[in-house]
Design a protein around this motif. Structure first.
Motif, PDB file in Angstrom:
ATOM      1  N   ASP A  59     110.593   2.411  55.932  1.00 36.75           N
ATOM      2  CA  ASP A  59     111.155   3.607  55.323  1.00 36.75           C
ATOM      3  C   ASP A  59     110.078   4.470  54.669  1.00 36.75           C
ATOM      4  O   ASP A  59     110.170   5.699  54.692  1.00 36.75           O
ATOM      5  N   ARG A  60     109.053   3.848  54.128  1.00 37.87           N
ATOM      6  CA  ARG A  60     108.044   4.575  53.365  1.00 37.87           C
ATOM      7  C   ARG A  60     106.836   4.968  54.199  1.00 37.87           C
ATOM      8  O   ARG A  60     105.955   5.680  53.709  1.00 37.87           O
ATOM      9  N   GLU A  61     106.770   4.476  55.442  1.00 38.41           N
ATOM     10  CA  GLU A  61     105.623   4.726  56.311  1.00 38.41           C
ATOM     11  C   GLU A  61     106.127   5.029  57.726  1.00 38.41           C
ATOM     12  O   GLU A  61     107.159   4.497  58.139  1.00 38.41           O
ATOM     13  N   PRO A  62     105.423   5.849  58.520  1.00 38.50           N
ATOM     14  CA  PRO A  62     105.848   6.119  59.898  1.00 38.50           C
ATOM     15  C   PRO A  62     105.399   4.995  60.834  1.00 38.50           C
ATOM     16  O   PRO A  62     104.599   5.187  61.757  1.00 38.50           O
ATOM     17  N   VAL A  63     105.934   3.809  60.582  1.00 41.13           N
ATOM     18  CA  VAL A  63     105.453   2.613  61.273  1.00 41.13           C
ATOM     19  C   VAL A  63     106.635   1.763  61.732  1.00 41.13           C
ATOM     20  O   VAL A  63     107.603   1.566  60.986  1.00 41.13           O
ATOM     21  N   LEU A  97      99.362   1.676  68.914  1.00 45.28           N
ATOM     22  CA  LEU A  97      99.216   0.780  67.780  1.00 45.28           C
ATOM     23  C   LEU A  97      98.908   1.599  66.537  1.00 45.28           C
ATOM     24  O   LEU A  97      98.206   2.609  66.609  1.00 45.28           O
ATOM     25  N   HIS A  98      99.423   1.159  65.403  1.00 42.02           N
ATOM     26  CA  HIS A  98      99.161   1.875  64.155  1.00 42.02           C
ATOM     27  C   HIS A  98      97.944   1.265  63.462  1.00 42.02           C
ATOM     28  O   HIS A  98      97.843   0.039  63.365  1.00 42.02           O
ATOM     29  N   PRO A  99      97.012   2.094  63.013  1.00 41.50           N
ATOM     30  CA  PRO A  99      95.855   1.549  62.297  1.00 41.50           C
ATOM     31  C   PRO A  99      96.287   0.946  60.956  1.00 41.50           C
ATOM     32  O   PRO A  99      97.015   1.587  60.188  1.00 41.50           O
ATOM     33  N   ILE A 100      95.865  -0.282  60.710  1.00 41.85           N
ATOM     34  CA  ILE A 100      96.222  -0.965  59.464  1.00 41.85           C
ATOM     35  C   ILE A 100      94.974  -1.556  58.836  1.00 41.85           C
ATOM     36  O   ILE A 100      93.895  -1.574  59.444  1.00 41.85           O
ATOM     37  N   THR A 114     102.977  -7.261  64.741  1.00 39.04           N
ATOM     38  CA  THR A 114     102.170  -6.120  65.160  1.00 39.04           C
ATOM     39  C   THR A 114     102.781  -4.840  64.607  1.00 39.04           C
ATOM     40  O   THR A 114     103.970  -4.773  64.300  1.00 39.04           O
ATOM     41  N   PHE A 115     101.950  -3.802  64.526  1.00 34.77           N
ATOM     42  CA  PHE A 115     102.322  -2.551  63.869  1.00 34.77           C
ATOM     43  C   PHE A 115     102.077  -1.380  64.817  1.00 34.77           C
ATOM     44  O   PHE A 115     100.999  -1.264  65.400  1.00 34.77           O
ATOM     45  N   TRP A 116     103.071  -0.509  64.929  1.00 40.52           N
ATOM     46  CA  TRP A 116     103.049   0.575  65.904  1.00 40.52           C
ATOM     47  C   TRP A 116     103.404   1.887  65.220  1.00 40.52           C
ATOM     48  O   TRP A 116     104.309   1.928  64.368  1.00 40.52           O
TER      49      TRP A 116
END
Length: 313
Positions: A59-63, A97-100, A114-116
């Motif tokens: 909700d707080r991030e576009p992820v 992929l989302h940079p983390i 994993t994060f997208w």
């Protein structure tokens, strides 16, 4: 297109157990811990899908966060990450992929996470025709610098059959007889193209709108094999899930090949449908509400009903 099925999207993280067999409190903890490692805020996350993996929108991030079941090989998630990074380097149309603030995948209590980057979507799904360009590009990218598993539907089907526990024995026996029959046919199939990287499960729900085109996503099934497996999968989804013949014809015209005109099509079609059915059959214990639909599909195969409409599970 005659119909556009819509995937339900529960509002709360606590609904994971109703759609994916996950215990909500545990999944919430895994999500919170993984996001902490990634430098992200997991507050008020919302479930998007949960059939095989838990797929959650922050909700707080576009992820979008994908949480694999405990016990799923971590090497599979690592292969997916490496393959998608290669695609991104090629400017290939893929969900990125989302940079983390950590290396992916992040592993928490046996779950590979994993994060997208989230791509906002309109209410209607991607059309089959939109899958043609990215699939054609994938099939012509050449050999990736990542070792991919060989596509082996026969072994996968037989493995699933041994793990089915909630289907009547005569129906399981019928599935075994069918895979044996088609396994004997497969060595005689003359493929039209050499092996390449294939998506493995290309379909309307494994692609996303991006501007005026579409990108492929959900690379867990990426494999090394003949492109005809991807093409027949598109045809099955159009025929079985109510999208309609024209929907598939638009895809075939855009791709430049109609797999249904190829003499190997019936064997690949039947094996691919068997894999879809047996995969769902072995997961009934996680999704007991799917049992009636799985049995209906098996009975349709026994009756040789290739036009039976399937309901989305």
């Amino acid at each position: 297109m005659t119909e556009q099925p819509v995937v339900p999207q529960p509002d709360l993280m606590t609904s994971v157990n109703t759609i994916g067999g996950f215990q909500p409190a545990h999944m919430d903890e895994v999500l919170r811990r993984a996001c902490a490692v990634a430098g992200l805020d997991a507050t008020d996350a919302r479930v998007l899908r949960g059939h095989t993996n838990a797929v959650v929108l922050l909700d707080r991030e576009p992820v979008v966060v994908k949480i694999a079941r405990r016990g799923s090989p971590q090497t599979d998630a690592l292969r997916t990450v490496r393959f998608v990074r290669w695609l991104m380097e090629q400017d290939f149309p893929t969900a990125p992929l989302h940079p983390i603030a950590a290396e992916q995948p992040v592993v928490v209590d046996g779950h590979a996470v994993t994060f997208w980057t989230h791509l906002p979507q309109p209410p209607h799904p991607v059309q089959a025709e939109q899958l043609a360009a990215p699939l054609y590009a994938l099939h012509n990218l050449g050999t990736p610098p990542v070792e991919l598993p060989e596509r082996d539907n026969v072994t996968a089907i037989r493995s699933s059959i041994t793990r089915i526990t909630d289907v009547p024995t005569p129906l399981i026996d019928a599935l075994s007889a069918r895979v044996d029959k088609h396994a004997e046919e497969l060595p005689g199939v003359q493929f039209l193209h050499p092996k390449t990287a294939i998506q493995g499960d290309p379909q309307h729900r494994n692609a996303l709108h991006h501007g005026n085109s579409a990108v492929l996503c959900d690379w867990d099934t990426v494999a090394w094999g003949h492109r005809e497996w991807d093409l027949v999968t598109i045809e099955i989804h159009c025929r079985r899930f109510g999208y309609g013949t024209e929907h598939y014809r638009d895809f075939a015209k855009s791709y430049g090949h109609d797999v249904t005109t190829w003499e190997g099509y019936p064997t690949l079609r039947d094996l691919r449908e068997l894999r879809m059915i047996t995969t769902n059959a072995r997961k009934i214990s996680h999704a007991p509400e799917s049992r009636a639909e799985v049995i209906r599909r098996i009975e349709g195969l026994i009756e040789e009903n290739t036009d039976l409409r399937w309901n989305i599970l």
